[in-house]
Scaffold this active site. Structure first.
Site, mmCIF file in Angstrom:
data_model
loop_
_atom_site.group_PDB
_atom_site.id
_atom_site.type_symbol
_atom_site.label_atom_id
_atom_site.label_comp_id
_atom_site.label_asym_id
_atom_site.label_seq_id
_atom_site.Cartn_x
_atom_site.Cartn_y
_atom_site.Cartn_z
ATOM 1 N N ASP A 77 0.845 -1.190 0.000
ATOM 2 C CA ASP A 77 0.000 0.000 0.000
ATOM 3 C C ASP A 77 0.877 1.235 0.000
ATOM 4 O O ASP A 77 2.085 1.148 0.219
ATOM 5 C CB ASP A 77 -1.004 0.004 1.161
ATOM 6 C CG ASP A 77 -0.367 0.032 2.540
ATOM 7 O OD1 ASP A 77 0.849 -0.232 2.649
ATOM 8 O OD2 ASP A 77 -1.090 0.302 3.504
ATOM 9 N N TYR A 79 2.867 4.755 0.841
ATOM 10 C CA TYR A 79 3.455 5.333 2.045
ATOM 11 C C TYR A 79 2.390 6.171 2.751
ATOM 12 O O TYR A 79 1.583 6.851 2.109
ATOM 13 C CB TYR A 79 4.637 6.227 1.694
ATOM 14 C CG TYR A 79 5.828 5.504 1.094
ATOM 15 C CD1 TYR A 79 6.459 4.462 1.772
ATOM 16 C CD2 TYR A 79 6.336 5.880 -0.139
ATOM 17 C CE1 TYR A 79 7.561 3.817 1.241
ATOM 18 C CE2 TYR A 79 7.452 5.243 -0.685
ATOM 19 C CZ TYR A 79 8.058 4.209 0.010
ATOM 20 O OH TYR A 79 9.144 3.579 -0.525
ATOM 21 N N PHE A 90 7.037 2.068 -3.854
ATOM 22 C CA PHE A 90 8.419 2.280 -3.393
ATOM 23 C C PHE A 90 8.959 3.679 -3.687
ATOM 24 O O PHE A 90 9.981 4.069 -3.141
ATOM 25 C CB PHE A 90 9.386 1.236 -3.979
ATOM 26 C CG PHE A 90 9.127 -0.161 -3.495
ATOM 27 C CD1 PHE A 90 9.463 -0.531 -2.199
ATOM 28 C CD2 PHE A 90 8.538 -1.103 -4.324
ATOM 29 C CE1 PHE A 90 9.221 -1.827 -1.740
ATOM 30 C CE2 PHE A 90 8.290 -2.394 -3.873
ATOM 31 C CZ PHE A 90 8.626 -2.759 -2.592
ATOM 32 N N HIS A 199 11.628 -9.269 0.635
ATOM 33 C CA HIS A 199 11.263 -7.858 0.557
ATOM 34 C C HIS A 199 12.486 -6.998 0.886
ATOM 35 O O HIS A 199 13.321 -7.386 1.715
ATOM 36 C CB HIS A 199 10.137 -7.562 1.546
ATOM 37 C CG HIS A 199 9.463 -6.251 1.333
ATOM 38 N ND1 HIS A 199 9.977 -5.064 1.839
ATOM 39 C CD2 HIS A 199 8.331 -5.921 0.660
ATOM 40 C CE1 HIS A 199 9.179 -4.077 1.497
ATOM 41 N NE2 HIS A 199 8.174 -4.558 0.776
#
Length: 232
Positions: A77, A79, A90, A199
């Site tokens: 989702d 920031y 990202f 991740h």
């Protein structure tokens, strides 16, 4: 989120690139999407602060039209801090300090390709080269991660992944972490490529993200198809 901001969501046909609008047009009238719009309107009524701003919610689609997609990176989702989210997973706008996961992405690119670590965390340059930076959820409340979970966005973005997989071939899907890797079931691996790694979060980057060489591997796969490499 202002009334004008939210119009990009609450319209039956959200404002996004025509190639995506045509491919996804049936989704905008489905019950889940109608309920999603109602939820977002209620958030506005309740004076919740939502990120990213309305015009940027579909930023990934507008910067990377369907017919230009070569690579897909899947995030979770947006920031949830002020000024960070701008519709690309990202990525952060120019002038905003890259968050830890993005810093680790840049470190791996440096390890893999030798590229200098950039000062800016704005990944629009990737998006314009055909890298779809797709979050599974396209909105979030300020300071409340995953607050728009199970409101309809996942169904919409799952359809996006399926559409890419079914309508295109030779796409490189970068699946980092368990959440993204769960999306592999939506991808036709006989037509497309999947690269998996941990991740890039500081909690997991040393467990398989660093050293994954996904950036050079992606460019190798693109070169094999006579497609232009990504300038990471």
């Amino acid at each position: 989120m202002t009334k004008s901001d939210i119009s990009s969501i609450t319209n039956i046909n959200p404002v996004l690139d025509e190639s995506w609008k045509q491919a996804l047009k049936e989704e905008f009238n489905k019950p889940y999407f109608v309920e999603l719009k109602k939820f977002l309107l209620q958030e506005k009524t309740d004076r919740q602060i939502i990120f990213p701003s309305g015009p940027q919610i579909f930023n990934a689609f507008n910067l990377t039209p369907l017919d230009e997609v070569k690579v897909v990176i899947i995030g979770q989702d947006p920031y949830h801090g002020i000024g960070q989210a701008h519709g690309l997973c990202f990525s952060v706008p120019d002038g905003v300090k890259p968050p830890p996961s993005l810093q680790n992405i840049f470190k791996e690119i440096n390890i893999d390709l030798g590229n200098d670590i950039p000062a800016s965390g704005n990944l629009e340059r990737w998006a314009r080269q055909g890298v779809l930076l797709l979050n599974a959820l396209l909105t979030v409340r300020a300071n409340q991660p995953a607050s728009h979970h199970k409101k309809g966005w996942e169904q919409f973005t799952d359809k996006v992944i399926e559409t890419i997989s079914n309508e295109k071939s030779g796409i490189v899907f970068l699946l980092w972490g368990r959440f993204a890797q769960d999306k592999a079931v939506l991808i036709d691996q006989s037509r497309n490529f999947i690269l998996k790694a941990a991740h890039p979060s500081p909690f997991s980057a040393y467990n398989g993200f660093f050293g994954c060489k996904h950036f050079s591997k992606t460019n190798e796969l693109l070169t094999q198809q006579a497609k232009k490499e990504i300038n990471w």
